[in-house]
Scaffold this motif. Sequence first.
Motif, PDB file in Angstrom:
ATOM      1  N   MET A  26       4.745 -13.359  12.317  1.00 46.80           N
ATOM      2  CA  MET A  26       4.004 -14.443  11.664  1.00 46.80           C
ATOM      3  C   MET A  26       3.652 -14.100  10.220  1.00 46.80           C
ATOM      4  N   GLU A  46       3.000 -16.952   7.602  1.00 46.36           N
ATOM      5  CA  GLU A  46       1.810 -17.746   7.891  1.00 46.36           C
ATOM      6  C   GLU A  46       0.537 -16.933   7.653  1.00 46.36           C
ATOM      7  N   ILE A  47       0.544 -15.659   8.042  1.00 46.10           N
ATOM      8  CA  ILE A  47      -0.635 -14.811   7.832  1.00 46.10           C
ATOM      9  C   ILE A  47      -0.869 -14.613   6.335  1.00 46.10           C
ATOM     10  N   LEU A  52      -2.523 -17.821   5.098  1.00 47.13           N
ATOM     11  CA  LEU A  52      -3.920 -17.940   5.538  1.00 47.13           C
ATOM     12  C   LEU A  52      -4.815 -16.972   4.779  1.00 47.13           C
ATOM     13  N   LEU A  53      -4.381 -15.719   4.663  1.00 50.66           N
ATOM     14  CA  LEU A  53      -5.233 -14.728   3.996  1.00 50.66           C
ATOM     15  C   LEU A  53      -5.367 -15.021   2.508  1.00 50.66           C
ATOM     16  N   GLN A 105      -7.074 -18.987   2.418  1.00 49.19           N
ATOM     17  CA  GLN A 105      -8.221 -19.452   3.184  1.00 49.19           C
ATOM     18  C   GLN A 105      -9.230 -18.373   3.530  1.00 49.19           C
ATOM     19  N   SER A 106      -8.889 -17.118   3.393  1.00 49.25           N
ATOM     20  CA  SER A 106      -9.860 -16.064   3.710  1.00 49.25           C
ATOM     21  C   SER A 106     -10.656 -15.717   2.462  1.00 49.25           C
ATOM     22  N   VAL A 107     -11.579 -14.765   2.595  1.00 48.75           N
ATOM     23  CA  VAL A 107     -12.367 -14.298   1.449  1.00 48.75           C
ATOM     24  C   VAL A 107     -11.449 -13.755   0.354  1.00 48.75           C
ATOM     25  N   LEU A 108     -10.236 -13.356   0.713  1.00 42.50           N
ATOM     26  CA  LEU A 108      -9.314 -12.813  -0.290  1.00 42.50           C
ATOM     27  C   LEU A 108      -8.869 -13.871  -1.291  1.00 42.50           C
ATOM     28  N   HIS A 146     -10.476 -15.481  -3.288  1.00 43.93           N
ATOM     29  CA  HIS A 146     -11.165 -15.311  -4.569  1.00 43.93           C
ATOM     30  C   HIS A 146     -10.496 -14.256  -5.438  1.00 43.93           C
ATOM     31  N   LEU A 187      -6.997  -4.428   3.841  1.00 45.87           N
ATOM     32  CA  LEU A 187      -6.999  -5.829   3.410  1.00 45.87           C
ATOM     33  C   LEU A 187      -8.263  -6.167   2.633  1.00 45.87           C
ATOM     34  N   PHE A 188      -9.435  -5.872   3.184  1.00 43.16           N
ATOM     35  CA  PHE A 188     -10.665  -6.192   2.463  1.00 43.16           C
ATOM     36  C   PHE A 188     -10.754  -5.407   1.157  1.00 43.16           C
ATOM     37  N   ARG A 199     -10.217  -7.378  -1.966  1.00 38.02           N
ATOM     38  CA  ARG A 199     -11.385  -8.102  -2.469  1.00 38.02           C
ATOM     39  C   ARG A 199     -12.344  -7.131  -3.162  1.00 38.02           C
TER      40      ARG A 199
END
Lengths: 300, 300
Positions: free
Chosen positions: B166, B169-170, B173-174, B177-180, B182, B212-213, B216
Amino acid sequence: MGQVDWIAVDWGTTHMRVWLMSRGGGMIEARSSDRGMGALAPEGYEPALLALISDVLDDAPMPVVICGMAGARQGWAEAPYATVPCAPPDPRQGRRVQTEDARLQVIILPGVSQSSPADVMRGEETQIKGLIATHPGFDGVACLPGTHTKWAHLSAGEIVSFQTFMTGEIFALLSQQSVLRHSVALNGWDDDAFKTAVDEAMSRPQAVAAKLFGLRAAALLGGLGEVEARARLSGLLIGIELAAARPYWLGQQVALIGAAYSADAYEVALSAQGVPVLRQNPTDMTLAGLSAAYSELEHS
Amino acid sequence: MGQVDWIAVDWGTTHMRVWLMSRGGGMIEARSSDRGMGALAPEGYEPALLALISDVLDDAPMPVVICGMAGARQGWAEAPYATVPCAPPDPRQGRRVQTEDARLQVIILPGVSQSSPADVMRGEETQIKGLIATHPGFDGVACLPGTHTKWAHLSAGEIVSFQTFMTGEIFALLSQQSVLRHSVALNGWDDDAFKTAVDEAMSRPQAVAAKLFGLRAAALLGGLGEVEARARLSGLLIGIELAAARPYWLGQQVALIGAAYSADAYEVALSAQGVPVLRQNPTDMTLAGLSAAYSELEHS
């Protein structure tokens, strides 16, 4: 209502939570609203705060001690980060905010950052402060499950290092917004499916990327129920987190500070690894941390 | 316009693409609309098809050969799956659809499934059919990057096994739509950041969840630009995919069938591993596969 001496606030992304406090440390009343950081421009914070507390203000100045995202760059006023290794930050290094209403004495507590690997927290450091305040001499690891789960190595009252995982947010995105949403229940749990998936992911973390679409395929081919798929997805994601966080929990005691639902899953997974888990209520830890900060301010 | 003998259709989730074809195999004209599976109820398919092709219909029956999500359970009419190991499926095992307009002779090609590990494809099997039709004797691996990237091991004209990731798609999304979101640019590329991240993820896939985080946090602490963060996120995700897909590509030649942008990234990553890559245009492969299917139908 008893004498309100100060106000404790946890101002997150989606909600603000306020507690009316007496100097002795007792909580008199809890209040909350959905005026989180995500819903506010800087000028909206003071009215949002007053809406919850104006009835308890009199002419005397009221200390308001805030932790969380109100101190982010996009928040009310940016509070600095203390850098690890450090004790959960001294409130005197926080950000004092000038308010229009002169009765408010607002301070936003600092966050904590780490330069390598780059990481930040805002809010969790206050729960860690509460853990240390209520468990003096605690030496081990704090795990704070949530949208962004934090692992922190604590020693001699300091945060030595920490690591953030996006597990909760990734679970929400995959289960509600990806193709897996057709095959994953919104609620429900299957403990065996969860444990099996955690084991799989921890023993072969490199294979997890290959197993996610399998949840959809197994559902289409008739072999996997939606509740089982939900628990299995959670187990795969928590499993790769635990594999990556092994240097944190291996051989340590873990203080688990999180809301019931997600903390339950982490407790099951950690206990299966033989890790001793000390469950702590997250609201209690937030309040203990804010109370410790207030006390330090008062005695400064 | 030349004589239109049949219609080729690739009906995906978000779009339908239609080609007017002559019996000799030549493509006369390409048309498309946004009436994908996601936008249609079963009764909407025939009008959506007619809207694109009614001007080329006369009294004679017109063969319409369709691959893709129109054959899904939520599509026009469910087409069966052939089970690996198998040749890309015989169109005579496809689903004939009864239409209101008697001039249409619609057949939806079968998908392919695998029981263990559970996996499914709809549409990619037709591109693989096109690869085999245009490269008789191809022995190796097909990689089809996209929202859901497919890896398929091909031998003696058959799909031996396959695996879906996936990753696309991941990434969407990341990054959106995720905090990333920004910290990650919507466009732009940094080849060095991508390659470094692929290397990191391939050598320590178990550590990707911990990184991943960090995208950010590194942005907040001032060390990471948005374009670099985008390439790095892509590299981490493609890197763990390649780590998990190693049994597919190791020691193989890889036919890479995908749209320029994502296929470029896979080509860079695979070439760095010394894997010989054979780039193929995905539309050409779809058309070659649909043409091969039409030809088999005609000679049956």
